[in-house]
Design a protein around this motif. Structure first.
Motif, PDB file in Angstrom:
ATOM      1  N   ILE A   1       0.845  -1.179   0.000  1.00  9.08           N
ATOM      2  CA  ILE A   1       0.000   0.000   0.000  1.00  9.08           C
ATOM      3  C   ILE A   1       0.890   1.241   0.000  1.00  9.08           C
ATOM      4  O   ILE A   1       2.033   1.209   0.449  1.00  9.08           O
ATOM      5  CB  ILE A   1      -0.966   0.014   1.198  1.00  9.08           C
ATOM      6  N   SER A   2       0.355   2.333  -0.506  1.00 10.84           N
ATOM      7  CA  SER A   2       1.131   3.555  -0.636  1.00 10.84           C
ATOM      8  C   SER A   2       1.370   4.197   0.729  1.00 10.84           C
ATOM      9  O   SER A   2       0.657   3.931   1.712  1.00 10.84           O
ATOM     10  CB  SER A   2       0.411   4.545  -1.550  1.00 10.84           C
ATOM     11  N   TRP A   3       2.362   5.094   0.761  1.00  9.64           N
ATOM     12  CA  TRP A   3       2.638   5.841   1.993  1.00  9.64           C
ATOM     13  C   TRP A   3       1.421   6.662   2.390  1.00  9.64           C
ATOM     14  O   TRP A   3       1.068   6.725   3.576  1.00  9.64           O
ATOM     15  CB  TRP A   3       3.848   6.752   1.782  1.00  9.64           C
ATOM     16  N   PHE A   4       0.752   7.278   1.426  1.00 10.19           N
ATOM     17  CA  PHE A   4      -0.426   8.077   1.730  1.00 10.19           C
ATOM     18  C   PHE A   4      -1.517   7.220   2.377  1.00 10.19           C
ATOM     19  O   PHE A   4      -2.149   7.629   3.348  1.00 10.19           O
ATOM     20  CB  PHE A   4      -0.972   8.744   0.467  1.00 10.19           C
ATOM     21  N   HIS A   5      -1.734   6.018   1.829  1.00 11.08           N
ATOM     22  CA  HIS A   5      -2.789   5.177   2.399  1.00 11.08           C
ATOM     23  C   HIS A   5      -2.391   4.671   3.781  1.00 11.08           C
ATOM     24  O   HIS A   5      -3.246   4.541   4.667  1.00 11.08           O
ATOM     25  CB  HIS A   5      -3.112   4.009   1.475  1.00 11.08           C
TER      26      HIS A   5
ATOM     27  N   ALA B   1      -2.657  12.248   5.778  1.00  9.94           N
ATOM     28  CA  ALA B   1      -1.918  11.712   4.630  1.00  9.94           C
ATOM     29  C   ALA B   1      -1.039  12.783   3.994  1.00  9.94           C
ATOM     30  O   ALA B   1      -1.195  13.120   2.824  1.00  9.94           O
ATOM     31  CB  ALA B   1      -2.860  11.076   3.609  1.00  9.94           C
ATOM     32  N   GLY B   2      -0.110  13.283   4.784  1.00 10.82           N
ATOM     33  CA  GLY B   2       0.752  14.357   4.309  1.00 10.82           C
ATOM     34  C   GLY B   2       0.093  15.698   4.552  1.00 10.82           C
ATOM     35  O   GLY B   2      -1.133  15.798   4.569  1.00 10.82           O
ATOM     36  N   ARG B   3       0.888  16.732   4.770  1.00  6.95           N
ATOM     37  CA  ARG B   3       0.293  18.045   5.036  1.00  6.95           C
ATOM     38  C   ARG B   3       1.081  19.116   4.295  1.00  6.95           C
ATOM     39  O   ARG B   3       2.284  19.248   4.469  1.00  6.95           O
ATOM     40  CB  ARG B   3       0.299  18.349   6.529  1.00  6.95           C
TER      41      ARG B   3
ATOM     42  N   GLY C   1      -3.827  18.085   3.396  1.00  9.43           N
ATOM     43  CA  GLY C   1      -3.337  16.730   3.195  1.00  9.43           C
ATOM     44  C   GLY C   1      -3.904  16.099   1.947  1.00  9.43           C
ATOM     45  O   GLY C   1      -4.834  16.621   1.326  1.00  9.43           O
ATOM     46  N   ALA C   2      -3.356  14.936   1.585  1.00 10.44           N
ATOM     47  CA  ALA C   2      -3.882  14.203   0.440  1.00 10.44           C
ATOM     48  C   ALA C   2      -5.325  13.774   0.681  1.00 10.44           C
ATOM     49  O   ALA C   2      -6.121  13.658  -0.243  1.00 10.44           O
ATOM     50  CB  ALA C   2      -3.009  12.989   0.145  1.00 10.44           C
TER      51      ALA C   2
END
Length: 214
Positions: free
Chosen positions: A2-6, A181-183, A189-190
């Motif tokens: 799975i992705s880093w965002f998920h 999910a990231g900022r 965020g995402a």
């Protein structure tokens, strides 16, 4: 994989569930169970129901659960079907989770989701995440497209805020939103997350369209 965002989305929702003290969880749109299998490892969680429209995804999830090296103490049910068709048998759960789910629903069906989750199921905690359209530029997504071909919409943070605020007011919940999910300092965020908390489980359910002061 799975992705880093998920992974960040899963971390945020997992934390919200554990902070709430929930022991029973509905994973609505559970897919292959990346969140469900994590919650199943928590000793406090005693019951989990995963609901999804994809039989292949549920089959893969069953395989993952069967192959897990440490068997969970939670009772787990996997149901093939629509979350708007489940009945009052799911009313007494502590938490309901919709992780990157609502954007797969046609806008005209969102009121049915609201009635099902906040009216019929009525858990004391609801967590919803959905893509933040403002972040799409950082992902290289053109303005005229969505991140996934199955998405029917993608909201910016103001649009999401209006929707979750209305849902909370109509159904007697408080709600807090978070960028996840990231900022980015400007774009957020995402994804964006709304955490709804039921004000009083003994209060009568407001009529649809009737706003609750608060």
């Amino acid at each position: 994989m799975i992705s880093w965002f998920h992974q960040q989305r899963l971390d945020a929702v997992h934390a919200a569930v554990m902070q709430s003290g929930a022991t029973s969880v509905l994973d609505l749109g559970c897919g292959e169970g990346h969140l469900l299998t994590r919650l199943a490892e928590e000793p406090r969680i005693r019951r989990i129901v995963g609901i999804d429209l994809s039989r292949p995804a549920l089959d893969r999830l069953r395989g993952r659960l069967d192959a897990a090296p440490h068997k969970t103490g939670a009772h787990i049910d996997l149901i093939h079907g629509s979350l708007v068709e489940v009945g009052l048998s799911f009313r007494n759960f502590d938490a309901a989770l919709l992780v990157e789910t609502v954007e797969h629903v046609r806008p005209e069906h969102l009121s049915a989701i609201e009635r099902s989750v906040f009216g019929t199921m009525r858990p004391r905690l609801v967590v919803i995440t959905t893509p933040n359209a403002e972040f799409n530029a950082l992902l290289g997504v053109p303005r005229h497209r969505f991140r996934h071909p199955d998405h029917h919409f993608e909201w910016d943070r103001a649009m999401f805020g209006r929707w979750v605020g209305g849902v909370a007011a109509r159904n007697g919940y408080d709600v807090v939103r978070h960028d996840i999910a990231g900022r980015h300092t400007v774009l957020g965020g995402a994804s964006q997350m709304a955490v709804f908390t039921l004000r009083d489980a003994n209060d009568p359910l407001p009529a649809m369209g009737q706003e609750v002061a608060g």
